[in-house]
Design a protein around this motif. Structure first.
Motif, mmCIF file in Angstrom:
data_model
loop_
_atom_site.group_PDB
_atom_site.id
_atom_site.type_symbol
_atom_site.label_atom_id
_atom_site.label_comp_id
_atom_site.label_asym_id
_atom_site.label_seq_id
_atom_site.Cartn_x
_atom_site.Cartn_y
_atom_site.Cartn_z
ATOM 1 N N UNK A 1 0.744 -1.196 -0.072
ATOM 2 C CA UNK A 1 -0.140 -0.136 -0.192
ATOM 3 C C UNK A 1 0.810 1.166 0.038
ATOM 4 N N UNK A 2 0.331 2.388 -0.482
ATOM 5 C CA UNK A 2 1.073 3.661 -0.391
ATOM 6 C C UNK A 2 0.541 4.841 0.199
ATOM 7 N N UNK A 3 1.300 5.875 0.326
ATOM 8 C CA UNK A 3 0.832 6.909 1.106
ATOM 9 C C UNK A 3 0.072 7.859 0.311
ATOM 10 N N UNK A 4 0.435 7.550 -1.026
ATOM 11 C CA UNK A 4 -0.598 8.217 -2.092
ATOM 12 C C UNK A 4 -0.752 7.334 -3.210
ATOM 13 N N UNK A 5 -1.568 7.322 -4.121
ATOM 14 C CA UNK A 5 -1.659 6.600 -5.308
ATOM 15 C C UNK A 5 -2.525 6.906 -6.543
ATOM 16 N N UNK A 6 -2.994 5.919 -7.338
ATOM 17 C CA UNK A 6 -3.386 6.317 -8.491
ATOM 18 C C UNK A 6 -4.973 6.836 -8.221
ATOM 19 N N UNK A 7 -5.561 6.213 -7.351
ATOM 20 C CA UNK A 7 -7.174 6.778 -6.990
ATOM 21 C C UNK A 7 -6.883 8.147 -6.303
ATOM 22 N N UNK A 8 -5.961 8.381 -5.232
ATOM 23 C CA UNK A 8 -5.872 9.761 -4.681
ATOM 24 C C UNK A 8 -5.592 10.771 -5.648
ATOM 25 N N UNK A 9 -4.953 10.621 -6.868
ATOM 26 C CA UNK A 9 -4.925 11.734 -7.733
ATOM 27 C C UNK A 9 -5.891 11.745 -8.625
ATOM 28 N N UNK A 10 -6.838 10.793 -8.462
ATOM 29 C CA UNK A 10 -8.003 11.004 -9.506
ATOM 30 C C UNK A 10 -9.287 11.063 -8.525
ATOM 31 N N UNK A 11 -9.218 11.567 -7.502
ATOM 32 C CA UNK A 11 -10.544 12.099 -6.870
ATOM 33 C C UNK A 11 -10.463 11.825 -5.384
ATOM 34 N N UNK A 12 -9.244 10.961 -4.735
ATOM 35 C CA UNK A 12 -9.428 10.611 -3.357
ATOM 36 C C UNK A 12 -10.750 10.070 -2.860
ATOM 37 N N UNK A 13 -11.206 11.128 -1.521
ATOM 38 C CA UNK A 13 -12.478 10.491 -0.932
ATOM 39 C C UNK A 13 -13.718 11.220 -1.597
ATOM 40 N N UNK A 14 -13.493 11.637 -2.727
ATOM 41 C CA UNK A 14 -14.625 12.427 -3.531
ATOM 42 C C UNK A 14 -15.245 11.495 -4.555
ATOM 43 N N UNK A 15 -14.706 10.216 -4.756
ATOM 44 C CA UNK A 15 -15.339 9.310 -5.763
ATOM 45 C C UNK A 15 -15.796 7.956 -4.964
ATOM 46 N N UNK A 16 -16.565 7.118 -5.468
ATOM 47 C CA UNK A 16 -17.057 6.175 -5.125
ATOM 48 C C UNK A 16 -15.976 4.971 -4.981
ATOM 49 N N UNK A 17 -16.653 4.283 -3.862
ATOM 50 C CA UNK A 17 -15.330 3.150 -3.523
ATOM 51 C C UNK A 17 -15.380 2.147 -4.868
ATOM 52 N N UNK A 18 -16.226 2.013 -5.724
ATOM 53 C CA UNK A 18 -15.927 1.287 -6.726
ATOM 54 C C UNK A 18 -15.045 1.751 -7.756
ATOM 55 N N UNK A 19 -15.010 3.070 -7.908
ATOM 56 C CA UNK A 19 -13.955 3.720 -8.845
ATOM 57 C C UNK A 19 -12.756 3.565 -8.172
ATOM 58 N N UNK A 20 -12.606 3.844 -6.792
ATOM 59 C CA UNK A 20 -11.322 3.743 -6.340
ATOM 60 C C UNK A 20 -10.598 2.498 -6.550
ATOM 61 N N UNK A 21 -11.377 1.534 -6.538
ATOM 62 C CA UNK A 21 -11.030 0.158 -6.522
ATOM 63 C C UNK A 21 -10.459 -0.231 -8.211
ATOM 64 N N UNK A 22 -11.228 0.556 -8.909
ATOM 65 C CA UNK A 22 -10.871 0.357 -10.298
ATOM 66 C C UNK A 22 -9.423 0.924 -10.646
ATOM 67 N N UNK A 23 -9.356 1.968 -10.094
ATOM 68 C CA UNK A 23 -7.948 2.749 -9.973
ATOM 69 C C UNK A 23 -6.902 2.080 -9.414
ATOM 70 N N UNK A 24 -7.266 1.547 -8.241
ATOM 71 C CA UNK A 24 -6.190 0.799 -7.609
ATOM 72 C C UNK A 24 -5.516 -0.460 -8.308
ATOM 73 N N UNK A 25 -6.594 -1.141 -8.966
ATOM 74 C CA UNK A 25 -6.295 -2.597 -9.630
ATOM 75 C C UNK A 25 -5.588 -2.114 -10.925
ATOM 76 N N UNK A 26 -6.004 -0.970 -11.664
ATOM 77 C CA UNK A 26 -5.308 -0.452 -12.953
ATOM 78 C C UNK A 26 -3.800 -0.283 -12.461
ATOM 79 N N UNK A 27 -3.575 0.429 -11.324
ATOM 80 C CA UNK A 27 -2.283 0.745 -10.830
ATOM 81 C C UNK A 27 -1.301 -0.382 -10.790
ATOM 82 N N UNK A 28 -1.843 -1.374 -9.992
ATOM 83 C CA UNK A 28 -1.469 -2.905 -9.970
ATOM 84 C C UNK A 28 -0.937 -3.508 -10.972
ATOM 85 N N UNK A 29 -1.704 -3.265 -12.114
ATOM 86 C CA UNK A 29 -1.330 -3.829 -13.351
ATOM 87 C C UNK A 29 -0.519 -3.021 -14.512
#
Length: 201
Positions: free
Chosen positions: A134-162
């Motif tokens: 896990x990171x201090x910051x990540x792809x989901x954080x620079x694409x909305x952080x807490x302002x986006x849905x959980x589903x979108x956060x996880x999409x960004x997280x998995x995209x980063x992993x790949x």
């Protein structure tokens, strides 16, 4: 090469550099939060790391422990201190996690470590967010952080992993700096902090 070795070397080196370089700011913040929270400047909580192994995350404590007449903690909005609000908006609350990076629990860049109780709620795709540290910051954080849905956060997280790469991490660092100065996405629409993940519908 980068993902298997260089990323960890860079994490340790940069975290050590910033811990030393930002030590005056960290010290001042520690003292301020100490008095705002009755002698409790730090917040420790178990979080799942790489391969879902639990570790204790370290953050500055931004909320006090005030309770109602029944002994229950008040809402986040009522417990967020003035100093805590400033520390959170400026992302200073994340600085102690540099210690987690030095210990090898976290990376500078990666999916944010969430709560252990969310582990049984992930589907197979979402669970891939734990393939990396896990990171201090990540792809989901620079694409909305807490302002986006959980589903979108996880999409960004998995995209980063790949798509982990040195250039992608540099891009995330650059975008994170912009987000911090603009103070974007720190809160969700209905809460001073992220709303709880309740599972997939």
């Amino acid at each position: 090469m980068y993902r298997l070795f260089l990323k960890s070397v860079i994490d340790f080196t940069v975290a050590l550099f910033f811990l030393v370089g930002l030590s005056p700011i960290i010290l001042i913040t520690t003292i301020a939060v100490y008095f705002a929270n009755q002698g409790k400047p730090f917040f420790f909580q178990l979080r799942p790391g790489k391969n879902e192994q639990l570790f204790k995350i370290i953050k500055f404590k931004t909320m006090n422990d005030k309770k109602d007449s029944d002994g229950n903690l008040l809402s986040d909005a009522h417990r967020l201190t003035k100093i805590g609000n400033f520390v959170r908006k400026t992302s200073l609350d994340e600085l102690p996690q540099l210690i987690n990076v030095l210990k090898g629990d976290m990376s500078l860049i990666g999916p944010r470590p969430l709560l252990p109780e969310y582990l049984p709620l992930y589907n197979d795709k979402q669970r891939r967010r734990h393939v990396v540290k896990p990171g201090i910051t990540g792809w989901a954080q620079v694409n909305g952080r807490n302002a986006i849905s959980w589903e979108q956060k996880f999409e960004y997280d998995v995209w980063y992993v790949n798509h982990v790469s040195f250039l992608l991490d540099c891009k995330i660092v650059y975008l994170t700096i912009n987000k911090v100065f603009k103070r974007e996405g720190i809160t969700s629409e209905n809460s001073v902090s992220a709303e709880a993940f309740l599972g997939n519908n």
